[in-house]
Write a protein that holds these residues in place. Sequence first.
Motif, mmCIF file in Angstrom:
data_model
loop_
_atom_site.group_PDB
_atom_site.id
_atom_site.type_symbol
_atom_site.label_atom_id
_atom_site.label_comp_id
_atom_site.label_asym_id
_atom_site.label_seq_id
_atom_site.Cartn_x
_atom_site.Cartn_y
_atom_site.Cartn_z
ATOM 1 N N GLU A 1 -6.202 -2.073 -6.483
ATOM 2 C CA GLU A 1 -7.414 -1.394 -6.059
ATOM 3 C C GLU A 1 -7.060 -0.090 -5.357
ATOM 4 O OE1 GLU A 1 -9.149 -4.362 -3.528
ATOM 5 O OE2 GLU A 1 -8.254 -3.479 -1.717
ATOM 6 N N PRO A 2 -7.974 0.854 -5.352
ATOM 7 C CA PRO A 2 -7.694 2.119 -4.667
ATOM 8 C C PRO A 2 -7.686 1.921 -3.148
ATOM 9 C CG PRO A 2 -9.932 2.097 -5.489
ATOM 10 C CD PRO A 2 -9.290 0.874 -6.040
ATOM 11 N N ARG A 3 -6.838 2.648 -2.494
ATOM 12 C CA ARG A 3 -6.752 2.611 -1.032
ATOM 13 C C ARG A 3 -7.789 3.569 -0.463
ATOM 14 N NH1 ARG A 3 -3.224 5.535 2.445
ATOM 15 N NH2 ARG A 3 -2.755 4.459 4.406
ATOM 16 N N ARG A 4 -8.511 3.116 0.570
ATOM 17 C CA ARG A 4 -9.609 3.913 1.110
ATOM 18 C C ARG A 4 -9.134 5.280 1.576
ATOM 19 N NH1 ARG A 4 -13.139 1.026 5.578
ATOM 20 N NH2 ARG A 4 -13.463 -0.311 3.727
ATOM 21 N N GLU A 5 -7.958 5.344 2.190
ATOM 22 C CA GLU A 5 -7.467 6.619 2.708
ATOM 23 C C GLU A 5 -6.759 7.434 1.639
ATOM 24 O OE1 GLU A 5 -6.645 3.690 3.760
ATOM 25 O OE2 GLU A 5 -7.526 3.377 5.751
ATOM 26 N N GLU B 1 0.838 -1.199 0.000
ATOM 27 C CA GLU B 1 0.000 0.000 0.000
ATOM 28 C C GLU B 1 0.877 1.254 0.000
ATOM 29 O OE1 GLU B 1 -3.854 -0.633 2.537
ATOM 30 O OE2 GLU B 1 -2.152 -1.418 3.665
ATOM 31 N N ASP B 2 0.397 2.278 -0.669
ATOM 32 C CA ASP B 2 1.073 3.572 -0.594
ATOM 33 C C ASP B 2 0.026 4.666 -0.455
ATOM 34 O OD1 ASP B 2 0.418 4.923 -3.270
ATOM 35 O OD2 ASP B 2 1.250 3.011 -3.983
ATOM 36 N N ASP B 3 0.452 5.800 0.073
ATOM 37 C CA ASP B 3 -0.459 6.940 0.221
ATOM 38 C C ASP B 3 -0.189 7.985 -0.862
ATOM 39 O OD1 ASP B 3 1.979 7.837 1.067
ATOM 40 O OD2 ASP B 3 1.289 8.642 2.982
ATOM 41 N N GLY B 4 0.105 7.461 -2.059
ATOM 42 C CA GLY B 4 0.460 8.330 -3.178
ATOM 43 C C GLY B 4 -0.735 8.962 -3.863
ATOM 44 N N SER B 5 -0.552 9.267 -5.165
ATOM 45 C CA SER B 5 -1.534 10.033 -5.924
ATOM 46 C C SER B 5 -2.788 9.244 -6.253
ATOM 47 C CB SER B 5 -0.898 10.550 -7.221
ATOM 48 O OG SER B 5 0.238 11.334 -6.917
ATOM 49 N N GLY B 6 -2.704 7.928 -6.204
ATOM 50 C CA GLY B 6 -3.897 7.136 -6.466
ATOM 51 C C GLY B 6 -3.709 6.137 -7.574
ATOM 52 N N LEU B 7 -4.732 5.328 -7.790
ATOM 53 C CA LEU B 7 -4.660 4.196 -8.703
ATOM 54 C C LEU B 7 -4.410 4.625 -10.137
ATOM 55 C CD1 LEU B 7 -4.934 1.116 -8.905
ATOM 56 C CD2 LEU B 7 -7.386 1.438 -9.245
#
Length: 536
Positions: free
Chosen positions: A506-510, A464-470
């Motif tokens: 998949e996109p990360r919820r946060e 998981e990463d908290d980057g720009s998104g999928l």
Amino acid sequence: MHAWYIFAHRDLLGNLKHIDPLQACALRMMETMADFTHILATRPDFDDSDREWLHHLVADWQVIADLSFADLLLVLQKGDGSYVVAEQCRPSTVMTLRIDDVVGNEIKDDMIDELDTTMRSNDVVRSTVLRDVGRSTVCNVYAPVRHNGKTLGVVIRETNMSTRESNGRYESESINAGKQLFEMIPREQFPYHDPVMNQRHNARVSDGFILLTVDGVVRYSSPNAISCFRRLGAVTTMQGQYLSEIGTQLLHTKDPVPEALPLVLAGKAAVDSELNANRSVISIRSLPLYGANGRSGALILCRDVTELRRRDQELQTKDATISEIHHRVKNNLQAVSALLRLQARKTKSDEVKKELAEAQRRVQTIAMVHEGLSQTADEMVDYDKVISNLLKMTVDLATMRDQHIHIDYIGSFGMMPAQDATPLSLVLTELITNAVEHGFEGRKDGRITISVGRGGNNLNVVVEDDGSGLDTEEDNGMARSSGSGLGTQIINTFVTNDFGGTVHWEPRREGGTRVILDMRLRAAQDLQEDSNATDL
């Protein structure tokens, strides 16, 4: 189930007609579960040192059973005055009297008086009657187990009288040595206070034994013991000679001399060692014999372990060779990585430089796996250590100067064969590189979390990463990758084809991206099957 529960309900078993059949069956099953540790737990008056003393006794009393050609039973007294068998030892030098396991059984009433007498005594007690065990006539001798001035229990030596009908010199010397050790139990001279030797020495009475006088002179040596020293090069008659002198004469200038060897050959301490000479090795253990007035001699157990040491040496040589191969492979791969780096510096094309940098990173990934394998004695690698350093290096290579990307780990990969470690490392480094280059593009900081769940050969990894998104990291259900798209091919090929798994984006919820890998480690499966086949 604890033994106290079994003993508390033993009276119920004596009258089963008043008990539900299922309950009676359950009680019988619990009774058979009684073992030494559980039985010791029924004695709250025993402290830790008492229990440890009894554990040392049963760990080392095999030598008494073998020398005496007798079965041994350790019995402990219960609160109601009855006795229970806490442990038993069968001789390996003669047929046992006790075919069935009697641990947990109560002692018959006709022996209670003699056991009570022994518990009050500070010396061995000999039975006044002969008893029948199966079809054999047995003579019992009792030794109170004393420790720190208190009696913990009784060791019963059961001697089959038919084994005493025709004894030669070997049998007589063996039995007398066994009696001396047995009589040392009430004087707290056996077991010995240093239990370290019990963990390292595996010689048995049948492998060969030597009896020494108090001065260290050989009084008797069994045929197998003589053969052991013959293989070391001894040609003189052992009887009447100092064992220390025999051992010294066998050694050459450059032969290894363990520190404990002189003590063993003199029989002055309860230690073990090895004598290595003439390309042969014997394992030797000294058991000092004590009487009421002090040391009276020693029993020396010896075993020819030449073949065992030769196999150990072969394994060590093989392990060293494998380790050296991995070390050289690592060095060669690092050389290839350096050549790619030099080639990238020479080219003027930014696209070519980027492709060469990716190739260099992938080669370096494989090199680090081999570095981990070069530090272990087998083909298994501690993958958590390897991947931690590897992904840290991957992030450093992929980030820009002003970027700060952190990696967190949850769970553990555990030990892993090289066949699994190499492709998995390539998959994870590609995912991390992809996240850094695309998910954190234009950002100063970020965080990547790797969660691992492993059950046997099944492996689940979530990155998981908290980057720009999928949208920035995925293209038509597959990973985006710089250059030729080789990273995408690496991830999907290894996961789907080699591991028979799946890759799910998949996109990360946060916010950010989550990549889920479900795989089955193929090499680990092969090793498990080989292990099962060996066990069978």
